[in-house]
Design a protein around this motif. Structure first.
Motif, PDB file in Angstrom:
ATOM      1  N   ALA A   1      17.856  28.765 -66.437  1.00 11.95           N
ATOM      2  CA  ALA A   1      19.281  28.468 -66.234  1.00 11.95           C
ATOM      3  C   ALA A   1      19.583  27.122 -66.887  1.00 11.95           C
ATOM      4  CB  ALA A   1      19.605  28.426 -64.755  1.00 11.95           C
ATOM      5  N   ILE A   2      20.631  27.103 -67.703  1.00  9.33           N
ATOM      6  CA  ILE A   2      21.090  25.865 -68.329  1.00  9.33           C
ATOM      7  C   ILE A   2      22.477  25.571 -67.786  1.00  9.33           C
ATOM      8  CG2 ILE A   2      21.641  24.703 -70.496  1.00  9.33           C
ATOM      9  CD1 ILE A   2      19.702  26.612 -71.877  1.00  9.33           C
ATOM     10  N   VAL A   3      22.655  24.398 -67.193  1.00  4.30           N
ATOM     11  CA  VAL A   3      23.932  24.076 -66.558  1.00  4.30           C
ATOM     12  C   VAL A   3      24.414  22.703 -67.024  1.00  4.30           C
ATOM     13  CG1 VAL A   3      23.505  25.494 -64.527  1.00  4.30           C
ATOM     14  CG2 VAL A   3      22.801  23.114 -64.500  1.00  4.30           C
ATOM     15  N   GLY A   4      25.715  22.562 -67.059  1.00  2.18           N
ATOM     16  CA  GLY A   4      26.313  21.294 -67.424  1.00  2.18           C
ATOM     17  C   GLY A   4      26.397  20.345 -66.242  1.00  2.18           C
ATOM     18  N   GLN A   5      26.760  19.106 -66.545  1.00  2.00           N
ATOM     19  CA  GLN A   5      26.945  18.083 -65.514  1.00  2.00           C
ATOM     20  C   GLN A   5      27.983  17.093 -66.044  1.00  2.00           C
ATOM     21  OE1 GLN A   5      27.361  16.988 -62.673  1.00  2.00           O
ATOM     22  NE2 GLN A   5      25.281  16.795 -61.836  1.00  2.00           N
TER      23      GLN A   5
ATOM     24  N   GLY B   1      16.908  23.028 -56.268  1.00  3.59           N
ATOM     25  CA  GLY B   1      15.537  22.676 -55.914  1.00  3.59           C
ATOM     26  C   GLY B   1      14.770  23.762 -55.195  1.00  3.59           C
ATOM     27  N   ASP B   2      15.457  24.606 -54.431  1.00  7.55           N
ATOM     28  CA  ASP B   2      14.737  25.665 -53.709  1.00  7.55           C
ATOM     29  C   ASP B   2      14.487  26.877 -54.580  1.00  7.55           C
ATOM     30  OD1 ASP B   2      13.688  26.980 -51.254  1.00  7.55           O
ATOM     31  OD2 ASP B   2      15.416  28.292 -51.580  1.00  7.55           O
ATOM     32  N   VAL B   3      15.473  27.247 -55.379  1.00 11.64           N
ATOM     33  CA  VAL B   3      15.348  28.490 -56.147  1.00 11.64           C
ATOM     34  C   VAL B   3      14.489  28.318 -57.397  1.00 11.64           C
ATOM     35  CG1 VAL B   3      17.424  28.218 -57.579  1.00 11.64           C
ATOM     36  CG2 VAL B   3      16.653  30.499 -56.937  1.00 11.64           C
ATOM     37  N   CYS B   4      14.389  27.091 -57.905  1.00  7.91           N
ATOM     38  CA  CYS B   4      13.701  26.865 -59.175  1.00  7.91           C
ATOM     39  C   CYS B   4      12.351  26.178 -58.968  1.00  7.91           C
ATOM     40  CB  CYS B   4      14.553  25.998 -60.099  1.00  7.91           C
ATOM     41  SG  CYS B   4      16.082  26.790 -60.622  1.00  7.91           S
ATOM     42  N   ALA B   5      11.401  26.563 -59.792  1.00  6.83           N
ATOM     43  CA  ALA B   5      10.094  25.895 -59.781  1.00  6.83           C
ATOM     44  C   ALA B   5      10.114  24.624 -60.609  1.00  6.83           C
ATOM     45  CB  ALA B   5       9.023  26.841 -60.320  1.00  6.83           C
ATOM     46  N   TYR B   6      11.074  24.536 -61.523  1.00  8.03           N
ATOM     47  CA  TYR B   6      11.176  23.370 -62.398  1.00  8.03           C
ATOM     48  C   TYR B   6      12.646  23.058 -62.604  1.00  8.03           C
ATOM     49  CZ  TYR B   6      10.537  20.388 -66.553  1.00  8.03           C
ATOM     50  OH  TYR B   6      10.548  19.339 -67.446  1.00  8.03           O
ATOM     51  N   VAL B   7      13.076  21.851 -62.202  1.00 12.76           N
ATOM     52  CA  VAL B   7      14.461  21.412 -62.356  1.00 12.76           C
ATOM     53  C   VAL B   7      14.446  19.987 -62.900  1.00 12.76           C
ATOM     54  CG1 VAL B   7      16.714  21.113 -61.271  1.00 12.76           C
ATOM     55  CG2 VAL B   7      15.075  22.718 -60.285  1.00 12.76           C
ATOM     56  N   GLN B   8      15.123  19.789 -64.025  1.00  9.78           N
ATOM     57  CA  GLN B   8      15.196  18.443 -64.573  1.00  9.78           C
ATOM     58  C   GLN B   8      16.566  18.200 -65.182  1.00  9.78           C
ATOM     59  OE1 GLN B   8      13.099  15.815 -64.527  1.00  9.78           O
ATOM     60  NE2 GLN B   8      11.684  16.999 -63.232  1.00  9.78           N
ATOM     61  N   GLN B   9      17.079  16.984 -64.975  1.00  7.93           N
ATOM     62  CA  GLN B   9      18.323  16.557 -65.609  1.00  7.93           C
ATOM     63  C   GLN B   9      17.988  15.619 -66.750  1.00  7.93           C
ATOM     64  OE1 GLN B   9      21.834  15.732 -63.272  1.00  7.93           O
ATOM     65  NE2 GLN B   9      22.137  13.780 -64.344  1.00  7.93           N
ATOM     66  N   ALA B  10      18.521  15.907 -67.918  1.00  8.01           N
ATOM     67  CA  ALA B  10      18.252  15.074 -69.087  1.00  8.01           C
ATOM     68  C   ALA B  10      19.118  13.823 -69.057  1.00  8.01           C
ATOM     69  CB  ALA B  10      18.522  15.862 -70.358  1.00  8.01           C
ATOM     70  N   SER B  11      18.573  12.733 -69.570  1.00 10.31           N
ATOM     71  CA  SER B  11      19.293  11.471 -69.644  1.00 10.31           C
ATOM     72  C   SER B  11      19.509  11.009 -71.078  1.00 10.31           C
ATOM     73  CB  SER B  11      18.532  10.372 -68.881  1.00 10.31           C
ATOM     74  OG  SER B  11      18.375  10.730 -67.531  1.00 10.31           O
ATOM     75  N   VAL B  12      18.549  11.321 -71.952  1.00  7.33           N
ATOM     76  CA  VAL B  12      18.622  10.866 -73.342  1.00  7.33           C
ATOM     77  C   VAL B  12      18.198  11.995 -74.270  1.00  7.33           C
ATOM     78  CG1 VAL B  12      18.213   8.427 -72.803  1.00  7.33           C
ATOM     79  CG2 VAL B  12      16.267   9.949 -73.199  1.00  7.33           C
TER      80      VAL B  12
ATOM     81  N   PRO C   1      24.115  16.673 -68.916  1.00 13.37           N
ATOM     82  CA  PRO C   1      25.420  16.029 -68.822  1.00 13.37           C
ATOM     83  C   PRO C   1      26.261  16.294 -70.075  1.00 13.37           C
ATOM     84  CG  PRO C   1      23.713  14.558 -68.043  1.00 13.37           C
ATOM     85  CD  PRO C   1      23.012  15.733 -68.645  1.00 13.37           C
ATOM     86  N   ASN C   2      27.584  16.410 -69.887  1.00 11.53           N
ATOM     87  CA  ASN C   2      28.415  16.857 -71.009  1.00 11.53           C
ATOM     88  C   ASN C   2      28.467  15.852 -72.162  1.00 11.53           C
ATOM     89  OD1 ASN C   2      30.176  14.939 -69.927  1.00 11.53           O
ATOM     90  ND2 ASN C   2      31.537  16.463 -69.025  1.00 11.53           N
ATOM     91  N   ASP C   3      28.374  14.566 -71.873  1.00 12.59           N
ATOM     92  CA  ASP C   3      28.411  13.589 -72.966  1.00 12.59           C
ATOM     93  C   ASP C   3      27.113  13.609 -73.774  1.00 12.59           C
ATOM     94  OD1 ASP C   3      27.126  12.537 -70.662  1.00 12.59           O
ATOM     95  OD2 ASP C   3      27.366  10.491 -71.412  1.00 12.59           O
ATOM     96  N   LEU C   4      26.012  13.939 -73.109  1.00 15.53           N
ATOM     97  CA  LEU C   4      24.719  14.002 -73.792  1.00 15.53           C
ATOM     98  C   LEU C   4      24.698  15.135 -74.823  1.00 15.53           C
ATOM     99  CD1 LEU C   4      21.712  13.088 -73.960  1.00 15.53           C
ATOM    100  CD2 LEU C   4      21.242  14.739 -72.134  1.00 15.53           C
ATOM    101  N   GLN C   5      25.394  16.238 -74.523  1.00 12.73           N
ATOM    102  CA  GLN C   5      25.366  17.410 -75.401  1.00 12.73           C
ATOM    103  C   GLN C   5      25.925  17.116 -76.786  1.00 12.73           C
ATOM    104  OE1 GLN C   5      27.492  20.548 -73.289  1.00 12.73           O
ATOM    105  NE2 GLN C   5      26.604  19.842 -71.350  1.00 12.73           N
ATOM    106  N   GLU C   6      26.813  16.128 -76.886  1.00 16.22           N
ATOM    107  CA  GLU C   6      27.481  15.821 -78.156  1.00 16.22           C
ATOM    108  C   GLU C   6      26.760  14.745 -78.969  1.00 16.22           C
ATOM    109  OE1 GLU C   6      29.991  17.513 -79.141  1.00 16.22           O
ATOM    110  OE2 GLU C   6      31.205  18.196 -77.449  1.00 16.22           O
ATOM    111  N   LEU C   7      25.736  14.122 -78.391  1.00 18.75           N
ATOM    112  CA  LEU C   7      25.031  13.055 -79.106  1.00 18.75           C
ATOM    113  C   LEU C   7      24.176  13.625 -80.229  1.00 18.75           C
ATOM    114  CD1 LEU C   7      23.868  10.754 -76.154  1.00 18.75           C
ATOM    115  CD2 LEU C   7      25.842  10.457 -77.679  1.00 18.75           C
ATOM    116  N   PRO C   8      23.824  12.803 -81.225  1.00 16.47           N
ATOM    117  CA  PRO C   8      22.918  13.276 -82.280  1.00 16.47           C
ATOM    118  C   PRO C   8      21.571  13.683 -81.690  1.00 16.47           C
ATOM    119  CG  PRO C   8      24.005  11.248 -82.946  1.00 16.47           C
ATOM    120  CD  PRO C   8      24.328  11.435 -81.496  1.00 16.47           C
TER     121      PRO C   8
END
Length: 594
Positions: free
Chosen positions: A98-102, A123-134, A161-168
């Motif tokens: 699952a890929i989700v925005g923030q 956290g309960d449904v997924c075995a791996y959950v991470q939010q990207a920062s950079v 996060p939505n601003d991260l998606q537009e970065l180079p």
């Protein structure tokens, strides 16, 4: 334009073999959606009507292909909507990403609009959950998420996060302390138990005189091996619902489904066997297995946590079903054909005759069993079935005979209503050349199936074979719950909670540019199936069926009988319920085989 993080996400997933994503847009994923448009030739986007449907489709994709299914949703409410479909994947051990925005990184923690703690949510449904920062994280987050999904057959979630998606994009992180350099690729291991454990299992099976097998979804890729072991041990084979397609139903010693939705031969075999071999099944209802101590047990499962969970097994084999059965075969002694298999074949022959007799009993206006009985004999070669949860599941489990080469699945562990239509759509995208039949109740159809007919209308011309037939059991009742209330709770039908609004699903299909066929005459059932399966576009078959035909379980307990009798006091449809029950019970008068 320069490659963005959004562009890199789809490029990297393409390197992992992902070829399709199911989802719904929103401003929390604008960067990902824009990148999908640029990558549409390599990574087609299927726009669903609701994010829950995207997660169901990703789960179904995994079930019908063995690949990782991918779904996409925006931040906040869009991400929340994914949860039910993701829990379906978790319950049935399916690999899904699952890929989700923030919201933008600078706003997080400020009670911003649509800000939800998504890492905690998933956290309960997924075995791996991470939010990207950079941007430097994206490569290794995708690689690890895909490897966890594939290797552990679990759910992974990436929060962007939505601003991260537009970065180079940063395709190669700097070679410096604090960075991670990951790679693409996963080769599944071939897991086989140690020789000593295999020998112990063979000794148990060789000693048995009345061997029964129970196979589940883990045996779907082991048909040849299951049949070979069954022949060697002279075993009968019962099937958990998720394993319905593991072995064909036209073999006389295949007893069909097991459990409340199961068959009488499966019940009898489990009560009379002296040895039980379970292969790739987490079937949950221990009361339908042998009584503890009545049979010796061997179980094969790739997940050690599922071993000896439903029945105390003597030998527990952690391994892949096909590979483990192949390793076990040379250690087995061939049993002579004997009375045990003959009894099983007799039970099964009588059972199919009983089902046909029950299907042909009068009802007002149509007996639902006959709808499925007529479908069974008309299923095209290599058909794929997508079943929903509800009373339709009873008739699918018992009355539909699957032949070799067919596929069939449903929401098993979660048993969620509303999964049938998205499963069918995913089946058509995964195998566009194959015929697909969706089996849906009117409750599930009103819940979300009608909306997904619009998705079918949008995409069906892209499929190499347009055959998609949607069976709607139009009984104007939330029928499974109604019968559960009667047989388990001892309560009469509560019209206020159970009755559904009248609606023409055939007419709705026509409005959506599809074909609709309404049937209220039992003598037209077969012809309607023939017409629908010959159509040049998807069809909705709207069968008006009698809600008061009882889905009789294979074994009725005294508690269930008492509850049913109690429910008749105050039953608003008493006459119909009693008349249909009497017809079904009377159909039981058949020659007994022992």
């Amino acid at each position: 334009m320069a490659k963005t993080v959004g562009d890199f996400v789809w490029e990297r997933l393409g390197q992992w073999g992902v070829r399709r994503v199911y989802g719904y847009p929103g401003d929390g994923i604008n960067g990902l959606i824009g990148a999908l448009d640029r990558a549409k030739e390599e990574m087609p986007f299927v726009q669903v009507r609701h994010e829950e449907m995207a997660a169901f489709m990703a789960t179904a994709h995994a079930k019908y292909t063995g690949e990782v299914g991918v779904c996409l949703a925006t931040s906040g409410p869009g991400a929340i909507h994914l949860l039910n479909g993701l829990y379906d994947a978790k319950a049935d051990h399916m690999p899904v990403l699952a890929i989700v925005g923030q919201q933008a990184r600078a706003a997080l923690g400020g009670h911003y609009q649509q800000e939800v703690d998504l890492a905690a949510l998933f956290g309960d449904v997924c075995a791996y959950v991470q939010q990207a920062s950079v941007p430097e994280q994206i490569r290794h987050l995708i690689d690890r998420a895909m490897r966890v999904a594939q290797g552990e057959r679990k759910i992974a979630c990436l929060i962007l996060p939505n601003d991260l998606q537009e970065l180079p994009a940063v395709e190669v992180p700097p070679h410096a302390h604090g960075t991670i350099h990951s790679g693409v690729g996963y080769a599944a291991p071939r897991v086989v138990p140690e020789p000593q454990a295999l020998q112990q299992a063979a000794e148990v099976l060789n000693a048995g005189e009345r061997v029964a097998m129970l196979v589940g979804a883990g045996a779907l890729g082991a048909t040849d091996e299951v049949l070979a072991v069954a022949d060697m041990t002279q075993a009968g084979i019962a099937k958990a619902l998720l394993g319905k397609a593991a072995v064909p139903d036209d073999l006389p010693w295949v007893t069909g489904s097991i459990g409340l939705l199961g068959t009488e031969p499966s019940w009898k075999m489990m009560q009379e066997c002296d040895t039980l071999l379970m292969v790739g099944s987490g079937f949950p209802y221990s009361e339908f297995l042998p009584k503890e101590g009545a049979a010796r047990g061997v179980q094969i499962d790739r997940d050690p946590s599922m071993l000896s969970l439903r029945y105390p097994m003597e030998v527990n084999l952690a391994g892949d079903s096909a590979a483990t059965l192949r390793a076990l075969l040379p250690l087995l002694r061939r049993k002579e054909a004997g009375r045990w298999r003959g009894r099983i074949a007799g039970w099964t022959e009588d059972w199919w005759a009983l089902l046909e007799k029950r299907a042909m009993q009068k009802a007002e206006p149509i007996n639902p069993q006959r709808v499925f009985w007529e479908l069974s004999r008309r299923l095209p070669e290599r058909a794929i079935i997508a079943a929903d949860s509800g009373s339709t599941t009873n008739w699918y489990a018992r009355d539909v005979k699957l032949r070799r080469g067919m596929m069939a699945t449903l929401s098993g562990g979660l048993a969620s209503m509303g999964s049938g239509m998205p499963y069918a759509i995913a089946a058509k995208f995964a195998h566009p050349e194959r015929p697909v039949v969706a089996i849906v109740g009117d409750g599930a159809m009103q819940m979300n199936g009608m909306n997904e007919l619009l998705t079918v209308s949008r995409y069906w011309k892209e499929w190499a074979n347009p055959q998609l037939v949607v069976l709607v059991l139009n009984n104007r009742d939330l029928n499974q719950v109604t019968w559960e209330q009667r047989a388990m709770g001892g309560d009469p039908k509560f019209l206020g909670s159970q009755t559904l609004p009248e609606f023409s699903y055939a007419a709705f299909a026509e409005l959506a540019g599809l074909r609709g066929i309404a049937v209220d005459d039992p003598e037209r059932i077969g012809a309607a199936w023939d017409e629908a399966l010959a159509m040049d576009r998807p069809v909705v078959l709207d069968f008006r069926t009698d809600p008061n035909v009882p889905p009789l379980p294979p074994h009725i307990t005294l508690k269930q009988a008492r509850a049913f009798m109690s429910s008749m006091f105050g039953e608003p449809e008493l006459g119909s319920v009693l008349a249909n029950t009497a017809r079904q019970v009377a159909s039981r008068v058949l020659p007994k085989r022992e």
